[in-house]
Design a protein around this motif. Sequence first.
Motif, PDB file in Angstrom:
ATOM      1  N   ARG A  10       5.620  -5.632  -6.849  1.00 40.46           N
ATOM      2  CA  ARG A  10       5.300  -4.648  -5.801  1.00 40.46           C
ATOM      3  C   ARG A  10       3.944  -4.922  -5.177  1.00 40.46           C
ATOM      4  N   ARG A  11       3.927  -5.027  -3.886  1.00 42.06           N
ATOM      5  CA  ARG A  11       2.676  -5.149  -3.139  1.00 42.06           C
ATOM      6  C   ARG A  11       2.825  -4.288  -1.901  1.00 42.06           C
ATOM      7  N   THR A  12       1.710  -3.933  -1.290  1.00 41.44           N
ATOM      8  CA  THR A  12       1.787  -3.291   0.015  1.00 41.44           C
ATOM      9  C   THR A  12       2.116  -4.400   1.009  1.00 41.44           C
ATOM     10  N   ARG A  14       2.574  -6.078   4.395  1.00 41.24           N
ATOM     11  CA  ARG A  14       2.069  -5.870   5.767  1.00 41.24           C
ATOM     12  C   ARG A  14       2.660  -6.865   6.769  1.00 41.24           C
ATOM     13  N   PHE A 197       2.329   1.491   3.343  1.00 42.96           N
ATOM     14  CA  PHE A 197       1.719   2.765   3.762  1.00 42.96           C
ATOM     15  C   PHE A 197       1.075   2.553   5.127  1.00 42.96           C
ATOM     16  N   ASN A 199      -1.094   5.193   6.930  1.00 45.40           N
ATOM     17  CA  ASN A 199      -1.483   6.590   6.771  1.00 45.40           C
ATOM     18  C   ASN A 199      -2.427   7.119   7.855  1.00 45.40           C
ATOM     19  N   SER A 239      -2.586  -9.393  -4.163  1.00 45.80           N
ATOM     20  CA  SER A 239      -3.596  -8.345  -4.307  1.00 45.80           C
ATOM     21  C   SER A 239      -4.515  -8.694  -5.473  1.00 45.80           C
ATOM     22  N   ARG A 241      -7.114  -6.884  -8.769  1.00 48.26           N
ATOM     23  CA  ARG A 241      -7.423  -5.685  -9.539  1.00 48.26           C
ATOM     24  C   ARG A 241      -8.620  -5.955 -10.439  1.00 48.26           C
TER      25      ARG A 241
HETATM   26  C1  LIG Z   1      -2.642   6.747  -0.855  1.00 48.15           C
HETATM   27  C2  LIG Z   1      -2.633   5.341  -0.296  1.00 48.15           C
HETATM   28  C3  LIG Z   1      -2.853   5.155   1.065  1.00 48.15           C
HETATM   29  C4  LIG Z   1      -2.808   3.873   1.606  1.00 48.15           C
HETATM   30  N1  LIG Z   1      -2.943   3.719   2.970  1.00 48.15           N
HETATM   31  C5  LIG Z   1      -2.776   2.485   3.511  1.00 48.15           C
HETATM   32  C6  LIG Z   1      -2.767   2.313   4.923  1.00 48.15           C
HETATM   33  O1  LIG Z   1      -2.887   3.271   5.686  1.00 48.15           O
HETATM   34  N2  LIG Z   1      -2.609   1.061   5.415  1.00 48.15           N
HETATM   35  C7  LIG Z   1      -2.420  -0.022   4.587  1.00 48.15           C
HETATM   36  O2  LIG Z   1      -2.253  -1.124   5.103  1.00 48.15           O
HETATM   37  N3  LIG Z   1      -2.407   0.111   3.249  1.00 48.15           N
HETATM   38  C8  LIG Z   1      -2.571   1.325   2.691  1.00 48.15           C
HETATM   39  N4  LIG Z   1      -2.515   1.487   1.327  1.00 48.15           N
HETATM   40  C9  LIG Z   1      -2.274   0.318   0.475  1.00 48.15           C
HETATM   41  C10 LIG Z   1      -3.515  -0.128  -0.283  1.00 48.15           C
HETATM   42  O3  LIG Z   1      -4.402  -0.793   0.585  1.00 48.15           O
HETATM   43  C11 LIG Z   1      -3.043  -1.044  -1.417  1.00 48.15           C
HETATM   44  O4  LIG Z   1      -2.279  -0.296  -2.327  1.00 48.15           O
HETATM   45  C12 LIG Z   1      -4.205  -1.701  -2.165  1.00 48.15           C
HETATM   46  O5  LIG Z   1      -4.945  -2.527  -1.317  1.00 48.15           O
HETATM   47  C13 LIG Z   1      -3.680  -2.529  -3.342  1.00 48.15           C
HETATM   48  O6  LIG Z   1      -2.802  -3.531  -2.888  1.00 48.15           O
HETATM   49  P1  LIG Z   1      -1.279  -3.606  -3.319  1.00 48.15           P
HETATM   50  O7  LIG Z   1      -0.625  -2.293  -3.023  1.00 48.15           O
HETATM   51  O8  LIG Z   1      -0.700  -4.731  -2.480  1.00 48.15           O
HETATM   52  O9  LIG Z   1      -1.230  -3.940  -4.781  1.00 48.15           O
HETATM   53  C14 LIG Z   1      -2.560   2.756   0.761  1.00 48.15           C
HETATM   54  C15 LIG Z   1      -2.335   2.965  -0.597  1.00 48.15           C
HETATM   55  C16 LIG Z   1      -2.356   4.249  -1.119  1.00 48.15           C
HETATM   56  C17 LIG Z   1      -2.045   4.455  -2.590  1.00 48.15           C
END
Ligand SMILES: Cc1cc2nc3c(=O)[nH]c(=O)nc-3n(C[C@H](O)[C@H](O)[C@H](O)COP(=O)(O)O)c2cc1C
Length: 261
Positions: A10-12, A14, A197, A199, A239, A241
């Motif tokens: 799992r990664r965010t 983009r 996300f 947001n 990512s 940590r």
């Molecule tokens: C509550 C929350 C809000 C976030 N908002 C954004 C966002 O608006 N845009 C974005 O690109 N990533 C957003 N993220 C993703 C974080 O940047 C990401 O979880 C963090 O950098 C760790 O990377 P990973 O999720 O790839 O492991 C959000 C994550 C969380 C938990």
Amino acid sequence: MDFMKTVLKRRTYRGQFTHKPVSQKDLETIVEAARWSPSPFNVQPWEIITIEKQDTKDKLAKLVLKSMSAQMGDSRFLDDVSKWMSLSKDEWVQRSEGVMIDDHMDIPGFIKDKSKLRPLLKNAKNMSFLGKLGLGKIGASKFVEHIKNAPLIMIIIMNLKRMSPGENRMTWMYMGMGAFVEHILLAAISLNIGTHFINAPLETKKDRVKLRHILSIPDHYEPVCLLRLGYIQGNAGESVRLPSEKILHREKFRPKGNDKS
Ligand SMILES: Cc1cc2nc3c(=O)[nH]c(=O)nc-3n(C[C@H](O)[C@H](O)[C@H](O)COP(=O)(O)O)c2cc1C
């Protein structure tokens, strides 16, 4: 899929999703996983609004453009964000925290040596004048396209009329919402569905009111997060940590130098 493999995959995400719509069966699996999340007193304060209609995506995209452009004109926000930005992968890996600048902004191709941007980051708050001139729109354009082209968007909302008991009720409520969202993220990636996300449109009260209006969300529901979802090809991204020893205290708290000013 093996649990740790799922967690680590799992990664965010983009990048661009494939064009394949999220299947009804996979959506049902994600909702099934989410519904079994823990919550205080089992109040289950969560609901999900899914969006696939182009007209609604376009309305949300407009809101993303407005909200991200406003963020670029907000000196306090830019200053806060700059503390968590790394300019190179080496720096990011070494810090083991925060995000890479490329993932959050469209850096013009002619800026090959990103270290030249460091003075700008150090004085990020001063860049808000660029945002006030409307230049934030350029930085937001990628995310606007992401919303317009998203196979599926989810808005996660919290029902304040299903309130947890207790003095610390809002903490418990948001913990429940966090667990719910994490179940969604993990279930999705186990099906090769990436999650992102976005947001910005939930950042200010004014924009949350607009979001409520677009989606007919009643006042007693709080929009908690906006996710775009879609099938991915290849891995979901990279990512970093902090190492375990920076976050694990055995028997009692000992300072670990984690504070950021
Ligand atoms: C509550 C929350 C809000 C976030 N908002 C954004 C966002 O608006 N845009 C974005 O690109 N990533 C957003 N993220 C993703 C974080 O940047 C990401 O979880 C963090 O950098 C760790 O990377 P990973 O999720 O790839 O492991 C959000 C994550 C969380 C938990």
